[in-house]
Design a protein around this motif. Structure first.
Motif, PDB file in Angstrom:
ATOM      1  N   THR A  18      -6.811   3.986  -4.395  1.00 21.52           N
ATOM      2  CA  THR A  18      -6.681   2.554  -4.650  1.00 21.52           C
ATOM      3  C   THR A  18      -8.039   1.986  -5.061  1.00 21.52           C
ATOM      4  O   THR A  18      -9.030   2.714  -5.140  1.00 21.52           O
ATOM      5  CB  THR A  18      -6.228   1.826  -3.378  1.00 21.52           C
TER       6      THR A  18
ATOM      7  N   GLY B  85      -3.108   5.009  -1.342  1.00 25.93           N
ATOM      8  CA  GLY B  85      -2.192   4.221  -2.150  1.00 25.93           C
ATOM      9  C   GLY B  85      -0.743   4.646  -1.950  1.00 25.93           C
ATOM     10  O   GLY B  85       0.185   3.900  -2.263  1.00 25.93           O
ATOM     11  N   THR B  86      -0.535   5.847  -1.424  1.00 29.02           N
ATOM     12  CA  THR B  86       0.815   6.276  -1.076  1.00 29.02           C
ATOM     13  C   THR B  86       1.325   5.317   0.004  1.00 29.02           C
ATOM     14  O   THR B  86       0.589   4.972   0.921  1.00 29.02           O
ATOM     15  CB  THR B  86       0.773   7.707  -0.498  1.00 29.02           C
ATOM     16  N   THR B  87       2.585   4.886  -0.112  1.00 26.99           N
ATOM     17  CA  THR B  87       3.045   3.955   0.920  1.00 26.99           C
ATOM     18  C   THR B  87       3.404   4.710   2.189  1.00 26.99           C
ATOM     19  O   THR B  87       3.728   5.897   2.165  1.00 26.99           O
ATOM     20  CB  THR B  87       4.285   3.151   0.470  1.00 26.99           C
TER      21      THR B  87
ATOM     22  N   PRO C 249       0.538   0.224   1.384  1.00 29.19           N
ATOM     23  CA  PRO C 249      -0.084   1.463   0.917  1.00 29.19           C
ATOM     24  C   PRO C 249      -1.142   1.963   1.892  1.00 29.19           C
ATOM     25  O   PRO C 249      -1.799   1.153   2.571  1.00 29.19           O
ATOM     26  CB  PRO C 249      -0.740   1.052  -0.406  1.00 29.19           C
TER      27      PRO C 249
ATOM     28  N   ASP D 205      -4.511   2.750   2.910  1.00 28.58           N
ATOM     29  CA  ASP D 205      -5.746   2.200   2.368  1.00 28.58           C
ATOM     30  C   ASP D 205      -6.575   1.722   3.550  1.00 28.58           C
ATOM     31  O   ASP D 205      -6.047   1.084   4.458  1.00 28.58           O
ATOM     32  CB  ASP D 205      -5.390   1.026   1.439  1.00 28.58           C
TER      33      ASP D 205
END
Ligand SMILES: Cc1cc2nc3c(=O)[nH]c(=O)nc-3n(C[C@H](O)[C@H](O)[C@H](O)COP(=O)(O)O)c2cc1C
Ligand code: SF4
Ligand code: FES
Ligand code: FES
Lengths: 553, 194, 150
Positions: A365, A391-393, A432, A434
């Motif tokens: 991200t 950034g992967t949820t 996400p 982060d």
């Protein structure tokens, strides 16, 4: 082993190793990670060795005992190369059949491959299994491709080329600049930019400086550092040597757990092999750079992983945090500048040097770059070590990779950061991964333990669990932490046993404000974070317990 | 030694490099409460009652005055609503263990601390470490030390050393803000001389 | 544990005070507990006050100041095992052998420890006896497992 004296010699050695290898030669990679070993994979390894001998296939088939593949849930795991066929839950009895049918006959044995419990679909190859295919396994992916006890296998994958590049093509400043540009953030909990920390240590006055690997991994439910360090020790070591070069340090320490024999042995072997090749010690690769590493075995308690406590332990003193307002990167071990980074942070360094900061920053991200190792545990179908880009949820991690919640239950929350972290309710699952996003929600990513809780979980009990953990895992030196935790645990226990009183929640909030503001180290300052986050999202559970005098434990 | 100018509670205070905020305040006659501090001993930073607010380079922070080194232009506040709240809570937490300690009672009055806020668990020790550190740093005898961790941490004498050294010394006794030390010592003696 | 063995361990670490924790770890792993005499010997040889050694020896769960039983039972009480029923498992073990965590049974048969995550969350809840993992174990099966150790 011959000593390597230049970058050219290193490349020649690598060529030699590769030329002796046949990419089509079958190789059985058997997971010898903690989980699979506990499930009896040592017997599977012996069975393969015997079977191969029996069929006199020693020259035609390689057997490789590797580190954790990640899919611990389905262990004992094996992967058969070059086809990358994954067999799960393998027993010694399956071995003769695997050798005859799959290794020699190139046929897949249906009963040993993964079946998706939801769709009933079968998947034989790593690239088809949802657990693996939804990840980005830059760090942990190599575990199944190398024998951690063989430096040659690491070299075959391009190992130590980043070190060679740093030493011969880059100045220490350029290495530092590259790490800063990559915006590599510490993976041990704080998310502090590694480049800035290195710079502080580099610029700190003094000739003698230290670099340290934090391999303590004290967070319950976190086992990814161990998996990476045991399965690919050279990747961490290479990162450490590069860091030392950039910082101007000639002495490193590896601080790690004493309670895993594999981890201990693999690190010891890696150091010996690196030294024999001249990748460690005096005049590394003939560059004139000297660097030595000492291993400090420890396990300590949770607080031992805190930087100043860890450094005191290396000095042989009582491993308590120090009340100093000077950063350890300026004054650490024996008051010398000491740069401490987590296992995973160091392991990121070689790929940044090799592939460049531009490549690295293309992953992730805006403010969290690269991939993150996650230990998935709790009420989740696929427990294991996962690596995903930032950034992967959270939803993707829980459902696409983790396979969802067992027994058809609903998800209630995911908890990050262990005893210093917080819980995120189901309604925010599309957040996400982060550093900053999760911190904003009151659940900082921590070391990367992702603890999944189903609908039956009582959140008051989760808080009680972590507070109770800390009564026994903090040092007990300063008042706000020691006494604050003691009283908070008492009150939360009362609430969960139906003995809560009006005003308890407010009192808890008052204590946590003081512990958070006045404690000596970050443990006490964040000890009430699980409490505060559950109060933020699940206050009704506390209130219901108090009002209805219900015992929900 | 170089002079450093800082501000404490609105007053300009001069200090030398290497001094702590506490030392600077004391030299200017400004009172900051302490429980684990002793001028002959290395700074310990455990009781946190000396917490003050500092402002340096535009950032505000709560720090322990007995450990935090002075800096040029540092702005220090020794009292505020938040600081008082912290001190009150620390006192209440400690009064659960040592309800009759004079050192705590005086401060409790000042900060409005309620000694019955928390259930009594009279162990008498507030873990200031004065005895342990005095014995180690000043007397170099190491007859008393800490054992255990977390909420179970406590002080404990080493009987063999205590029986030889303590009887003629006892210099740490008056340092103890509660009666814990005497209790522990008497206990050790009782155990050791059958 | 005799002084010669302790001295050997200390000498291996060049008798440096900074190796105190390593020395104690090795004594613990050879001897399974830290006798008072051993601590005194370490104190004398490394020139480290006994108070500091005792603090470290009681600070770490790894160290024991009392003899351990013939078999060490370890119940994982990490977060994942906790939500998967470790509390009930621990209760069962305690009931069966009659000791609490940190204790050793009077016949020296068992010592019981609880510990944080062993890195095997996939196998939880689990108990480990003498290093052997018994994974995904139900309280009802504990008796069966333990009867093999005497
Ligand atoms: C109580 C406590 C426990 C910690 N435990 C660990 C640990 O087990 N492993 C780790 O890498 N960092 C741990 N940390 C963070 C370290 O203090 C330090 O920030 C980190 O190792 C720095 O490396 P990084 O910047 O690469 O993350 C802990 C911090 C605290 C306050
Ligand atoms: S905050 Fe807790 S762990 Fe940290 S120094 Fe204080 S008592 Fe020890
Ligand atoms: S231990 Fe084998 S997959 Fe993790
Ligand atoms: S006097 Fe500063 S912390 Fe105790």
């Amino acid at each position: 082993m011959p000593r390597i004296n230049s970058a050219t010699e290193l490349e020649e050695l690598r060529k030699g190793i590769l030329s002796k290898r046949d990419p089509n030669k079958p190789c059985i990679a058997i997971c010898a990670g903690t989980g699979c070993l506990a499930l009896g994979n040592d017997r599977v390894i012996s069975a393969f060795e015997e079977e191969v001998k029996k069929q006199t296939l020693e020259a035609k088939v390689d057997i490789r005992a590797t580190g954790c593949h990640g899919f611990c849930e389905k262990g004992p795991n094996i992967i058969i190369y070059p086809e990358e066929i994954c067999y799960i839950e393998v027993t010694p009895e399956d071995v003769p059949e695997i050798v005859s049918q799959t290794v020699l006959g190139k046929e897949v044995i249906d009963r040993l491959i993964y079946t998706d419990p939801n769709t009933g679909e079968k998947a034989a190859h790593q690239s088809e299994i949802p657990f693996y295919k939804n990840q980005m396994r830059h760090l942990i992916g190599n575990n199944s491709k190398i024998d951690p006890k063989s430096i040659d296998e690491y070299l075959a994958l391009g190992g130590y080329s980043a070190l060679s590049k740093s030493l011969f093509e880059m100045s220490p400043e350029q290495v530092l600049e590259e790490i800063k540009k990559a915006n590599l953030r510490g993976r041990g909990g704080g998310g502090f930019p590694a480049g800035l920390k290195w710079e502080t240590a580099r610029n700190a006055p003094g000739e003698e400086k230290y670099v340290i690997v934090n391999g303590h991994e004290g967070e319950p439910g976190a086992f990814m550092d161990r998996a990476l360090f045991t399965g690919n020790p050279h990747s961490v070591l290479e990162g450490l040597i590069i860091g030392a070069y950039a910082i101007g340090s000639h002495q490193g320490f590896i601080y790690t757990r004493h309670d895993s024999p594999q981890l201990r042995n693999n690190i010891a072997v890696a150091l010996t092999q690196a030294e024999e090749y001249g990748l460690l010690g005096e005049n590394i690769l003939g560059s004139g750079f000297n660097f030595n590493v000492e291993v400090h075995l420890d396990i300590g308690i949770f607080v031992s992983g805190e930087s100043s406590a860890l450094m005191r332990s290396i000095e042989g003193k009582n491993p308590e945090p120090r009340p100093k307002y000077i950063r350890t990167s300026v004054s650490g071990i024996w008051e010398k500048p000491s740069n401490l980074n987590n296992v995973e942070t160091w392991a990121n360094v070689p790929q940044i040097i090799n592939r460049g900061s531009e490549w690295y920053t293309s992953i992730g991200t805006e403010r969290s770059k690269g991939t993150k190792l996650i230990s998935l545990s709790g009420n989740i179908v696929n427990t294991g070590v996962v690596e995903v880009p930032f950034g992967t949820t959270l939803r993707e991690i829980v459902y696409d990779i983790g396979g969802g919640i067992p027994n058809g239950k609903k998800l209630k929350a995911v908890h990050f950061g262990g005893p210093m972290g917080g819980s995120i309710p189901e309604s925010l699952l599309d957040t996400p991964l982060d550093f900053d996003e999760l911190a904003k929600l009151g659940a900082p990513i921590g070391a990367g333990g992702m603890f999944v809780l189903d609908e039956d979980t009582n959140m008051v009990d989760v808080t009680r669990f972590f507070l109770n953990f800390l009564t026994n895992e903090s040092c007990g030196k300063c008042v706000p932490c020691r006494e604050g935790i003691r009283q908070m645990l008492k009150i939360v226990t009362n609430i969960s046993e139906g003995k809560g009183r009006e005003g308890d929640i407010e009192l808890l909030e008052e204590i946590s404000e003081v512990a958070g503001a006045a404690s000596l180290c970050a443990l006490g300052k964040t000890a009430s974070d699980p409490l505060l986050s559950t109060l933020r999202y699940f206050r009704d559970e506390y209130e219901a317990n108090i009002k209805e005098k219900k015992c929900r434990a | 030694m170089s002079e450093i100018l800082l501000q404490i509670d609105g007053r300009e205070v001069e200090a030398r490099k290497g001094m702590t905020i506490l030392e600077a305040a004391q030299s200017a006659g400004i009172f900051i409460p302490t429980l684990c501090h002793h001028e002959k001993l290395e700074a310990y930073g455990a009781c946190r009652i000396c917490t003050v607010e500092v402002e340096a380079r535009g950032r505000k922070n709560l720090v322990a005055a007995c450990v935090y080194p002075v800096e040029q232009n540092l702005v220090v506040r020794t009292r505020s609503e938040k600081i008082d709240r912290i001190r009150k809570m620390i006192l209440e937490l400690l009064l659960a263990h040592a309800p009759d300690a004079f050192a705590l009672q005086d401060l409790a009055k000042e900060y409005g601390a309620d000694k019955d806020r928390f259930e009594k668990e009279a162990s008498f020790c507030i873990h200031c470490g004065l005895c342990v550190r005095y014995c180690a740093e000043v007397k170099k005898k190491n007859a008393v030390g800490f054992v255990d961790r977390g909420t179970r941490r406590e002080i404990s004498f080493i009987p063999e050393i205590a029986s030889k050294e303590c009887w003629n010394c006892k210099e740490c006794f008056p340092l103890c803000p509660t009666e814990a030390l005497q209790a522990a010592f008497v206990l050790t003696k009782a155990l050791f001389s059958p | 544990m005799d002084n010669a063995r302790i001295d050997r361990i200390i000498d291996k670490h060049q008798g440096e005070a900074s190796s105190l924790i390593q020395v104690l770890l090795e004594i613990q792993s050879e001897n399974h507990w830290l006798p008072k005499e051993a601590l005194e010997r370490v104190s004398e040889k490394l020139q480290v006050p006994l108070t500091r050694i005792r603090h470290i020896a009681t600070f770490y769960k790894t160290f024991s100041l009392i003899p351990k039983g013939r078999h060490e039972i370890h119940v994982c009480t990490g977060s994942s095992c906790h939500v998967r029923g470790a509390t009930r498992l621990l209760d069962t073990v305690q009931d069966l052998i009659g000791i609490r965590p940190g204790e050793t049974s009077s016949d020296l048969r068992f010592s019981l420890e609880t510990g944080n995550c062993l890195g095997c969350c996939a196998l939880g809840p689990e108990i480990v006896v003498d290093g052997k993992h018994h994974s995904k174990i139900a309280p009802d099966n504990v008796e069966d497992v333990l009867k093999d150790y005497d």
